[in-house]
Enzyme design. Sequence first.
Site, PDB file in Angstrom:
ATOM      1  CB  ALA A  13      63.329  84.163  67.062  1.00  0.00           C
ATOM      2  CD  GLU A  34      56.839  91.194  72.483  1.00  0.00           C
ATOM      3  OE1 GLU A  34      57.462  90.640  71.719  1.00  0.00           O
ATOM      4  OE2 GLU A  34      55.541  90.908  72.530  1.00  0.00           O
ATOM      5  CB  SER A  40      63.632  87.748  77.299  1.00  0.00           C
ATOM      6  OG  SER A  40      64.526  86.800  77.885  1.00  0.00           O
ATOM      7  CB  CYS A  44      58.215  75.643  76.636  1.00  0.00           C
ATOM      8  SG  CYS A  44      58.868  76.086  74.744  1.00  0.00           S
ATOM      9  CE1 TYR A 432      71.822  46.471  80.604  1.00  0.00           C
ATOM     10  CE2 TYR A 432      74.080  45.652  80.956  1.00  0.00           C
ATOM     11  CZ  TYR A 432      72.468  45.597  81.280  1.00  0.00           C
ATOM     12  OH  TYR A 432      72.084  44.560  82.106  1.00  0.00           O
TER      13      TYR A 432
HETATM   14  P1  FAD Z   1      57.266  83.865  69.564  1.00  0.00           P
HETATM   15  O1  FAD Z   1      57.669  83.292  70.943  1.00  0.00           O
HETATM   16  O2  FAD Z   1      56.006  83.598  69.119  1.00  0.00           O
HETATM   17  O3  FAD Z   1      57.418  85.380  69.939  1.00  0.00           O
HETATM   18  C1  FAD Z   1      57.191  86.226  68.734  1.00  0.00           C
HETATM   19  C2  FAD Z   1      57.146  87.635  69.581  1.00  0.00           C
HETATM   20  O4  FAD Z   1      56.867  88.707  68.598  1.00  0.00           O
HETATM   21  C3  FAD Z   1      55.772  87.727  70.419  1.00  0.00           C
HETATM   22  O5  FAD Z   1      56.372  88.145  71.773  1.00  0.00           O
HETATM   23  C4  FAD Z   1      55.215  88.573  69.817  1.00  0.00           C
HETATM   24  O6  FAD Z   1      54.209  89.468  70.747  1.00  0.00           O
HETATM   25  C5  FAD Z   1      56.163  89.483  69.028  1.00  0.00           C
HETATM   26  N1  FAD Z   1      55.496  90.139  68.050  1.00  0.00           N
HETATM   27  C6  FAD Z   1      54.714  89.408  66.861  1.00  0.00           C
HETATM   28  N2  FAD Z   1      54.286  90.523  66.153  1.00  0.00           N
HETATM   29  C7  FAD Z   1      54.726  91.704  66.438  1.00  0.00           C
HETATM   30  C8  FAD Z   1      54.732  93.134  65.881  1.00  0.00           C
HETATM   31  N3  FAD Z   1      54.090  93.363  64.932  1.00  0.00           N
HETATM   32  N4  FAD Z   1      55.318  94.160  66.500  1.00  0.00           N
HETATM   33  C9  FAD Z   1      55.799  93.608  67.734  1.00  0.00           C
HETATM   34  N5  FAD Z   1      56.100  92.331  68.181  1.00  0.00           N
HETATM   35  C10 FAD Z   1      55.353  91.452  67.526  1.00  0.00           C
HETATM   36  N6  FAD Z   1      58.268  74.452  71.734  1.00  0.00           N
HETATM   37  C11 FAD Z   1      59.329  73.237  71.958  1.00  0.00           C
HETATM   38  O7  FAD Z   1      60.219  73.026  71.369  1.00  0.00           O
HETATM   39  N7  FAD Z   1      58.791  72.532  73.241  1.00  0.00           N
HETATM   40  C12 FAD Z   1      57.945  72.833  74.294  1.00  0.00           C
HETATM   41  O8  FAD Z   1      57.686  72.188  74.974  1.00  0.00           O
HETATM   42  C13 FAD Z   1      56.822  73.941  73.649  1.00  0.00           C
HETATM   43  N8  FAD Z   1      55.941  74.164  74.582  1.00  0.00           N
HETATM   44  C14 FAD Z   1      55.310  75.272  74.131  1.00  0.00           C
HETATM   45  C15 FAD Z   1      54.029  75.505  74.849  1.00  0.00           C
HETATM   46  C16 FAD Z   1      53.239  76.562  74.560  1.00  0.00           C
HETATM   47  C17 FAD Z   1      51.915  76.791  75.199  1.00  0.00           C
HETATM   48  C18 FAD Z   1      53.468  77.449  73.316  1.00  0.00           C
HETATM   49  C19 FAD Z   1      52.579  78.605  72.954  1.00  0.00           C
HETATM   50  C20 FAD Z   1      54.431  77.144  72.744  1.00  0.00           C
HETATM   51  C21 FAD Z   1      55.296  75.936  72.825  1.00  0.00           C
HETATM   52  N9  FAD Z   1      56.512  75.769  71.874  1.00  0.00           N
HETATM   53  C22 FAD Z   1      57.307  74.627  72.507  1.00  0.00           C
HETATM   54  C23 FAD Z   1      57.026  76.416  70.965  1.00  0.00           C
HETATM   55  C24 FAD Z   1      57.894  77.520  71.477  1.00  0.00           C
HETATM   56  O9  FAD Z   1      57.498  78.231  72.362  1.00  0.00           O
HETATM   57  C25 FAD Z   1      58.235  78.524  70.176  1.00  0.00           C
HETATM   58  O10 FAD Z   1      58.529  77.970  69.106  1.00  0.00           O
HETATM   59  C26 FAD Z   1      58.994  79.824  70.565  1.00  0.00           C
HETATM   60  O11 FAD Z   1      58.451  80.486  71.434  1.00  0.00           O
HETATM   61  C27 FAD Z   1      59.081  80.495  69.029  1.00  0.00           C
HETATM   62  O12 FAD Z   1      59.767  81.734  69.491  1.00  0.00           O
HETATM   63  P2  FAD Z   1      59.741  83.123  68.489  1.00  0.00           P
HETATM   64  O13 FAD Z   1      60.462  83.930  69.097  1.00  0.00           O
HETATM   65  O14 FAD Z   1      59.848  82.564  66.960  1.00  0.00           O
HETATM   66  O15 FAD Z   1      58.158  83.455  68.413  1.00  0.00           O
END
Ligand code: FAD
Length: 454
Positions: A13, A34, A40, A44, A432
Amino acid sequence: MAKKLVIVGGDAAGMSAAAQARRAAPQLKVVVLEKSAFASYGACGIPYYIAGDIESHEDLLALNPEQIAARGIDVRCLHEVREIRPGARAVSGQTRDGQSFSESYDYLVLATGGAARRPAWSGLGLERVFTLRNLEDGIALRSFIEREKPRRAVIIGAGFIGLEMTEAFARRGIEVTLLNRSECILGDFDREFAAPVLETLRHCGVEVVLGADVQGIEGTAARATAVQSSSGLHAADLVLVATGLEPGTDLARAAGLALGSSGAIRVDERMRTDRPGLYAAGDCIEVKHVVSGEKVHAPLALTANRTGRIAGDNIAAAALGRNSEQRFRGTAGTAITKVFDYALAQTGLSPMAAKRAGFDAVVFEHRSRSRASYYPGSKPLWIRIAVERRTRRLLGAQMLGEEGVCGRIDALATALFARMSVDEVHHLDLAYAPPFGPVYDAIVHVCGKAALEL
Ligand code: FAD
């Protein structure tokens, strides 16, 4: 003076917001803070990295530091934000080596993701107990496996991550016991529907125990040795707790931002929180479910990327003094996973979720084939749909098969966004040819059955 966007969290995100904001408003100064060592990356892919299908964790990086810099984004890893002060438009925190920092902002995006849920069990702090949320967790787990060569693992939780990791461990030659509190896997896939997957897991040597209530993790000399559950004591020299995700709301909560009924951060369709200039995106927010209309926490990668991009676009528009039309249309919770030879997928409301949401839902199912029955290599395909009795509207679908699952669940996800009835889906003109499916495809067939019987 150029306006400044600060983003907390540098994964799906956060980096989507950063990249889109810079694309749409190149004069914006964009700083990403971060807390981990990586920005980045494809979370998944971590199960496949642990399984050994992906050689190096570097292969999971979507953008390397040079590519990030080329986009004009200032990413600072190992910077943990500890406080946000929306009134002063400033954030502050600490680097991993203990240096304090603070940043002012014109716009802020919270993209803090979530944290692995840690139930109140004894022994969670023991060595050899892992959770899996980010790339650092993945690297720690794979290096533990390569270094310690564990023989027996207990995985607690048969959700997407628990199942993917079961396969990853088993393929590394580790004996796996999979414990799940409910009798269903993947949340709402009921036992009968999931039976072929459970059979495959057992066939691959996995001990699956459903209805197992974990009480704690036992250990000696600070190292986990077993998991105690209502089904007995399960020996382990590796424990993976995969019991779900809590939205990362600590910063938002401490700053008094509104949270929604799901516990995640409340945003509008443009990803604005209740504070001026402060946006949120990804796994830390709640979003509208396209079927129920309820606000839900749906932590999935496409939603995280998309909501981040929408936040970035709207911030760029605000910085340029323009209106932006970028709005999030909702989630159907569409998801798919691979468990050995099987693909399990879902979209919309499961039969159980439909009933919980107050729908008078009727369930229909159909066992079909992935190809024309006479065409070599055809595999079974099992589909189950939930339909609202009065309106005949499709509410959701679950699917299980060895091939052809992804495209079909996506077609049904499209039908959910279009609020189609089973009669309309039944009349769809779908592609199909014998190598790809029967002439009446499984989704046409099951919706036809519903249309006839309702
Ligand atoms: P995150 O990826 O969690 O990133 C948040 C970031 O914020 C992290 O890097 C963290 O370190 C940082 N952060 C948090 N708090 C702070 C702070 N206070 N200060 C600075 N940095 C901070 N989804 C699917 O749709 N299909 C899949 O096959 C799938 N497989 C997955 C497999 C695994 C093992 C995992 C863990 C997740 C999977 N997901 C899958 C879910 C998907 O990865 C997440 O929905 C997605 O990564 C969310 O992105 P995000 O940026 O919101 O959060």
